[in-house]
Scaffold this active site. Structure first.
Site, short mmCIF file in Angstrom:
data_model
loop_
_atom_site.label_atom_id
_atom_site.label_comp_id
_atom_site.label_asym_id
_atom_site.label_seq_id
_atom_site.Cartn_x
_atom_site.Cartn_y
_atom_site.Cartn_z
N GLU A 43 -10.69 -0.11 -1.75
CA GLU A 43 -10.38 1.07 -0.97
C GLU A 43 -11.30 2.28 -1.49
O GLU A 43 -10.97 2.52 -2.56
CB GLU A 43 -8.98 1.17 -0.65
CG GLU A 43 -8.70 2.48 0.25
CD GLU A 43 -7.35 2.47 0.79
OE1 GLU A 43 -6.99 3.56 1.00
OE2 GLU A 43 -6.52 1.50 0.69
N ASN A 63 0.92 -1.19 0.01
CA ASN A 63 0.15 0.07 0.19
C ASN A 63 0.96 1.25 -0.07
O ASN A 63 1.71 1.55 0.95
CB ASN A 63 -0.86 0.02 1.33
CG ASN A 63 -2.17 0.87 1.21
OD1 ASN A 63 -2.55 1.24 2.21
ND2 ASN A 63 -2.12 1.52 0.21
N HIS A 103 -15.65 1.08 6.91
CA HIS A 103 -15.52 0.07 6.33
C HIS A 103 -16.80 -1.01 6.44
O HIS A 103 -17.54 -1.25 7.27
CB HIS A 103 -14.56 -0.77 7.31
CG HIS A 103 -12.97 -0.27 7.15
ND1 HIS A 103 -12.20 -0.71 6.08
CD2 HIS A 103 -12.34 0.77 7.94
CE1 HIS A 103 -10.93 0.09 6.21
NE2 HIS A 103 -11.14 1.13 7.20
N CYS A 129 -4.51 -2.68 3.36
CA CYS A 129 -5.21 -1.47 4.19
C CYS A 129 -5.09 -1.78 5.55
O CYS A 129 -5.80 -2.89 6.08
CB CYS A 129 -6.69 -1.50 3.86
SG CYS A 129 -7.65 -0.12 4.42
N GLY A 159 -8.62 -1.28 7.36
CA GLY A 159 -9.29 -2.46 6.98
C GLY A 159 -8.94 -3.80 7.82
O GLY A 159 -9.78 -4.45 7.92
N CYS A 195 -5.27 6.35 7.65
CA CYS A 195 -4.83 5.16 6.88
C CYS A 195 -4.11 4.37 7.58
O CYS A 195 -2.87 4.86 8.04
CB CYS A 195 -4.18 5.84 5.68
SG CYS A 195 -3.23 4.51 4.66
#
Length: 303
Positions: A226, A15, A176, A235, A238, A87
């Site tokens: 995402e 990521n 989410h 993520c 996530g 994030c």
């Protein structure tokens, strides 16, 4: 006329992010409180994988709004120029970045984010453990708006492309939508249902979407769609939301490995809604470089 600026490229399990710092952009006013539109255009340009550096998001540190409470402020924009509250992979990279720059002189500190205070700790092996705070499970705060949505929302059926899909919404500072593939007669295609769920009316701020396979009580496998980016290799928020949902639903233990396409994160949560979620994983430097900014992207510096 154009200006060249240095940048650093980092990633957390693939990521990836373009990192800018104050010294990198000396002479340019890129403070988000004054140059919001400039940052949005800059993020879209820098993150473009054909014409820019290429990344899932843009990250930069700025002075905190309250230095008595926070050590530094985390600013994050998605690759399409939209703002995100938090994030998880980005905050690990951010922690190592500001520590290595000398902006912070401790291995444990407090970061101001749009999702509230976040506390990372840099470990001896340069991995980063982040206290992500408690999960947000109250529907209105996620935000999640649908008939029958009561705290905590679990396996609530949404009509998605004509199919009934049981979802478990969780926020880790950003929304989410958890879809457990074993709760469906056949697995959903993330490429089809990811964008449909991202923009579903039940999520007024849009949402990230996790498609989850339960491999064992301490091993979950996740595909992430995402918000504002599409598919990503990892993520962090996530992974945290996934572990929270799986633990709430009795599918997983309180210490779980979440396998993402780019690698695994360790997530710990004791099941108490008031308890913090701990995320541990790597932050990696990819490369450094310099890029020329078109004149139309240059911020207007106050006289």
């Amino acid at each position: 006329m154009s200006v060249k600026i240095p940048f650093t490229k980092m990633h957390g399990l693939g990521n990836d992010f373009v990192m800018l710092s104050g010294p990198d952009v000396a002479g340019l006013d890129l403070h988000p409180d004054r140059q919001k539109e400039t940052l949005e255009k800059l993020a879209a340009f820098l993150c473009d994988r054909h014409f820019g550096v290429g990344a899932d998001g843009l990250i930069l540190p700025v002075p905190p709004s309250d230095p008595t409470r926070f050590d530094v402020r985390f600013v994050y924009l998605n690759s399409d120029g939209t703002w995100a509250e938090m994030c998880g992979n980005g905050i690990r990279c951010f922690a190592l970045f500001v520590r290595d720059l000398g902006l912070i002189n401790r291995d444990a500190f407090t970061v101001e984010t749009l999702a509230g205070p976040i506390s990372p700790k840099i470990n001896v092996d340069r991995s980063v453990t982040v206290d992500m705070g408690p999960p947000v499970l109250e529907p209105a705060q996620i935000p999640f708006v649908a008939p029958g949505a009561q705290f905590p929302v679990q396996r609530l059926a949404l009509d998605v492309l004509g199919q009934s899909v049981p979802v478990t919404p969780v926020s880790m500072g950003n929304p989410h939508c958890l879809v457990f593939q074993d709760e469906l007669p056949q697995k959903l295609d993330p490429a089809v249902y990811g964008p449909a769920l991202e923009k579903h009316a039940a999520f007024p701020a849009k949402t990230n979407v996790e498609f989850i396979e339960t491999l064992s009580r301490n091993h979950l496998k996740v595909t992430v769609w995402e918000r504002g980016c599409g598919f990503t290799l990892a993520c962090g928020t996530g992974a945290c939301a996934t572990a929270v949902g799986a633990i709430m639903l009795g599918k997983a233990d309180q210490d779980v490995q979440v396998a993402l396409p780019g690698g695994a994160l360790r997530i710990e949560w004791d099941g108490n809604p008031r308890s913090s979620v701990l995320m541990s994983g790597p932050a990696t430097y990819a490369f450094k470089g310099e890029i020329e900014l078109p004149v139309e992207l240059l911020p207007k510096v106050p006289a």
